[in-house]
Write a protein that holds these residues in place. Sequence first.
Motif, short mmCIF file in Angstrom:
data_model
loop_
_atom_site.label_atom_id
_atom_site.label_comp_id
_atom_site.label_asym_id
_atom_site.label_seq_id
_atom_site.Cartn_x
_atom_site.Cartn_y
_atom_site.Cartn_z
N ARG A 46 14.55 -23.16 -5.16
CA ARG A 46 13.83 -23.92 -4.16
C ARG A 46 13.90 -23.18 -2.83
N PRO A 47 12.74 -22.90 -2.20
CA PRO A 47 12.75 -22.22 -0.90
C PRO A 47 13.19 -23.16 0.21
N PHE A 48 13.76 -22.58 1.26
CA PHE A 48 14.11 -23.37 2.44
C PHE A 48 13.93 -22.51 3.68
N VAL A 49 13.79 -23.19 4.80
CA VAL A 49 13.73 -22.55 6.11
C VAL A 49 14.79 -23.21 6.98
N LEU A 50 15.62 -22.39 7.60
CA LEU A 50 16.63 -22.87 8.53
C LEU A 50 16.25 -22.37 9.92
N ARG A 51 16.13 -23.29 10.88
CA ARG A 51 15.81 -22.95 12.28
C ARG A 51 16.89 -23.52 13.18
N GLY A 72 9.33 -32.69 -3.82
CA GLY A 72 10.43 -33.49 -3.31
C GLY A 72 11.05 -32.87 -2.07
N SER A 73 10.22 -32.34 -1.16
CA SER A 73 10.73 -31.64 0.02
C SER A 73 11.60 -32.56 0.87
#
Length: 124
Positions: A46-51, A72-73
């Motif tokens: 599952r891809p994710f972005v952390l900011r 199911g984001s």
Amino acid sequence: MSAGLVALFAPYCQGGVRAEALGMALDLLAVGQLRGMRPLRPAGERPFVLRWTPGVAPLEPAQVELMVGGEGSAHYSFSLATHQLVLWLMDWLAAGGSETQAADLPESFWQWLLLGREPTAGEP
């Protein structure tokens, strides 16, 4: 990265034994985001972005957002000490993360986020 910033974070971020990784993580800290990939069991990812917006000192809070994509984001917003974020960035880089390569954050991040377990020094 400036030597002064490395010296400021070194006592909190294993700077004596991971100085190069600390410098790279502080460079990434200034970028303000990363893209990663969380492996799923038994298969898939599952891809994710952390900011984030970091504090200017190791103990100041960083404001962080995590967006986990796909079906199911989920979206998480939280704050934590900037030095802890830097430690997790160091581990993400050590796992092969880069501008062009997604990697997973360390298990201690996910345990902290999902279960509220406090990370301990040196724990991946």
